[in-house]
Motif scaffolding. Structure first.
Motif, mmCIF file in Angstrom:
data_model
loop_
_atom_site.group_PDB
_atom_site.id
_atom_site.type_symbol
_atom_site.label_atom_id
_atom_site.label_comp_id
_atom_site.label_asym_id
_atom_site.label_seq_id
_atom_site.Cartn_x
_atom_site.Cartn_y
_atom_site.Cartn_z
ATOM 1 N N SER A 1 0.831 -1.180 0.010
ATOM 2 C CA SER A 1 -0.019 -0.147 0.202
ATOM 3 C C SER A 1 0.778 1.458 0.065
ATOM 4 O O SER A 1 0.435 2.409 -0.515
ATOM 5 C CB SER A 1 -1.058 -0.155 1.257
ATOM 6 O OG SER A 1 -0.184 -0.035 2.303
ATOM 7 N N SER A 2 2.041 1.014 0.210
ATOM 8 C CA SER A 2 2.964 2.425 0.332
ATOM 9 C C SER A 2 3.956 2.432 -0.685
ATOM 10 O O SER A 2 4.733 3.426 -0.925
ATOM 11 C CB SER A 2 3.846 2.413 1.615
ATOM 12 O OG SER A 2 4.777 1.179 1.802
ATOM 13 N N GLY A 3 3.715 1.567 -1.864
ATOM 14 C CA GLY A 3 4.237 1.378 -3.085
ATOM 15 C C GLY A 3 5.386 0.694 -3.131
ATOM 16 O O GLY A 3 6.106 0.783 -4.480
ATOM 17 N N ALA A 4 5.990 -0.268 -2.449
ATOM 18 C CA ALA A 4 6.891 -1.159 -2.287
ATOM 19 C C ALA A 4 6.597 -2.185 -3.461
ATOM 20 O O ALA A 4 5.710 -2.741 -3.299
ATOM 21 C CB ALA A 4 7.595 -1.562 -0.976
ATOM 22 N N ILE A 5 7.715 -2.320 -4.218
ATOM 23 C CA ILE A 5 7.502 -3.303 -5.652
ATOM 24 C C ILE A 5 8.462 -4.509 -5.394
ATOM 25 O O ILE A 5 9.616 -4.181 -5.231
ATOM 26 C CB ILE A 5 7.624 -2.554 -6.873
ATOM 27 C CG1 ILE A 5 6.444 -1.606 -7.051
ATOM 28 C CG2 ILE A 5 7.187 -3.655 -8.082
ATOM 29 C CD1 ILE A 5 6.958 -0.694 -8.358
ATOM 30 N N THR B 1 13.221 -5.362 -7.354
ATOM 31 C CA THR B 1 12.638 -4.567 -6.118
ATOM 32 C C THR B 1 12.728 -3.095 -6.714
ATOM 33 O O THR B 1 13.541 -2.637 -7.388
ATOM 34 C CB THR B 1 13.036 -4.734 -4.901
ATOM 35 O OG1 THR B 1 14.578 -4.324 -4.824
ATOM 36 C CG2 THR B 1 13.201 -6.297 -4.264
ATOM 37 N N GLY B 2 11.717 -2.426 -6.067
ATOM 38 C CA GLY B 2 11.642 -0.832 -6.151
ATOM 39 C C GLY B 2 10.444 -0.278 -5.759
ATOM 40 O O GLY B 2 10.011 -0.853 -4.661
ATOM 41 N N THR C 1 2.357 9.006 -10.869
ATOM 42 C CA THR C 1 2.894 8.901 -12.635
ATOM 43 C C THR C 1 4.198 8.261 -12.859
ATOM 44 O O THR C 1 4.562 8.176 -13.923
ATOM 45 C CB THR C 1 2.875 10.192 -13.089
ATOM 46 O OG1 THR C 1 4.072 11.190 -12.616
ATOM 47 C CG2 THR C 1 1.578 10.790 -13.054
ATOM 48 N N GLY C 2 4.711 7.687 -11.766
ATOM 49 C CA GLY C 2 6.225 6.795 -11.903
ATOM 50 C C GLY C 2 6.560 6.081 -10.985
ATOM 51 O O GLY C 2 6.041 5.757 -9.888
ATOM 52 N N LEU C 3 7.303 5.168 -11.372
ATOM 53 C CA LEU C 3 7.999 4.058 -10.585
ATOM 54 C C LEU C 3 9.614 3.810 -10.981
ATOM 55 O O LEU C 3 9.825 4.307 -12.065
ATOM 56 C CB LEU C 3 7.210 2.944 -10.609
ATOM 57 C CG LEU C 3 6.978 1.966 -12.205
ATOM 58 C CD1 LEU C 3 8.383 0.944 -12.273
ATOM 59 C CD2 LEU C 3 6.042 1.052 -12.021
ATOM 60 N N SER C 4 10.199 3.258 -10.091
ATOM 61 C CA SER C 4 11.519 2.908 -10.429
ATOM 62 C C SER C 4 11.721 1.411 -10.087
ATOM 63 O O SER C 4 11.313 1.062 -8.815
ATOM 64 C CB SER C 4 12.485 3.789 -9.671
ATOM 65 O OG SER C 4 13.884 3.384 -9.728
ATOM 66 N N LEU C 5 12.382 0.703 -10.626
ATOM 67 C CA LEU C 5 12.605 -0.822 -10.482
ATOM 68 C C LEU C 5 14.137 -0.989 -10.429
ATOM 69 O O LEU C 5 14.863 -0.772 -11.474
ATOM 70 C CB LEU C 5 11.950 -1.881 -11.416
ATOM 71 C CG LEU C 5 11.785 -3.018 -11.263
ATOM 72 C CD1 LEU C 5 11.001 -3.264 -9.737
ATOM 73 C CD2 LEU C 5 10.921 -3.873 -12.339
ATOM 74 N N SER D 1 20.195 -3.298 -13.885
ATOM 75 C CA SER D 1 20.064 -1.903 -13.899
ATOM 76 C C SER D 1 18.784 -1.530 -13.255
ATOM 77 O O SER D 1 17.945 -1.984 -13.160
ATOM 78 C CB SER D 1 20.216 -1.175 -15.461
ATOM 79 O OG SER D 1 21.494 -1.917 -16.097
ATOM 80 N N THR D 2 18.756 -0.054 -12.836
ATOM 81 C CA THR D 2 17.435 0.746 -12.522
ATOM 82 C C THR D 2 16.854 1.063 -13.987
ATOM 83 O O THR D 2 17.560 1.672 -14.790
ATOM 84 C CB THR D 2 17.847 1.683 -11.628
ATOM 85 O OG1 THR D 2 18.485 1.253 -10.397
ATOM 86 C CG2 THR D 2 16.737 2.372 -11.100
#
Length: 158
Positions: free
Chosen positions: A61-65, A89-90, A96-100, A115-116
């Motif tokens: 719910s806090s956005g951890a992937i 993980t990310g 509007t965005g995410l990072s993995l 890579s990220t």
């Protein structure tokens, strides 16, 4: 001569950290298991491979992937693309965005990543569809990845 009152350093840091935390806080609903499916193109050197990507993982719910499975299907070259160094993980960084982090695949031409990867998020409440867009994201090893993935279930991100 005017006197200036100084805010104690500890209080100033607390205010800064509180403001920073709220600036990056997101809320994702529903939290739990997630799958992402869609067309992707992986390019290594002058060779491009277009495949259907199927990722499975979870989001909090806090956005951890966490992506725990990644498979590629489609043309004959897609069978030579395999995920490496899972889980990836990310975090959802905004509505509007995410990072993995740690994204890596092995190909018939060699390794790509880890890579990220940064991606855009588009929410369409009318269609109840959340899409993740990758635009020429560089992976170490001389690779790039592009594509559009649709999440199941539909995610609401605030």
């Amino acid at each position: 001569m005017k006197r200036f009152k100084l805010i104690p350093v500890g209080a100033a840091m607390a205010l800064f950290l509180a403001a920073s935390a709220s600036a990056y806080a997101v809320s994702v609903s529903p939290a739990g298991a997630i799958s992402l499916t869609g067309a992707t193109t992986l390019t290594k050197g002058i060779v491009s491979v277009s495949c259907t990507a199927n990722f499975v993982g979870s989001v909090t719910s806090s956005g951890a992937i966490s992506i725990t499975s990644a498979k590629f299907s489609g043309g004959s070259l897609c069978t030579g693309v395999t995920a490496a160094q899972l889980p990836w993980t990310g975090a959802v960084t905004s509505s509007t965005g995410l990072s993995l982090n740690g994204v890596a695949v092995n190909t018939l031409l060699g390794a790509c990543g880890p890579s990220t990867v940064k991606a855009s998020i588009t929410q369409n409440a009318t269609l109840r569809e959340t899409t993740i867009g990758l635009t020429s994201q560089a992976l170490s090893g001389g690779c790039t990845v592009s594509g559009t993935l649709t999440t199941t279930p539909f995610l609401t991100i605030n």
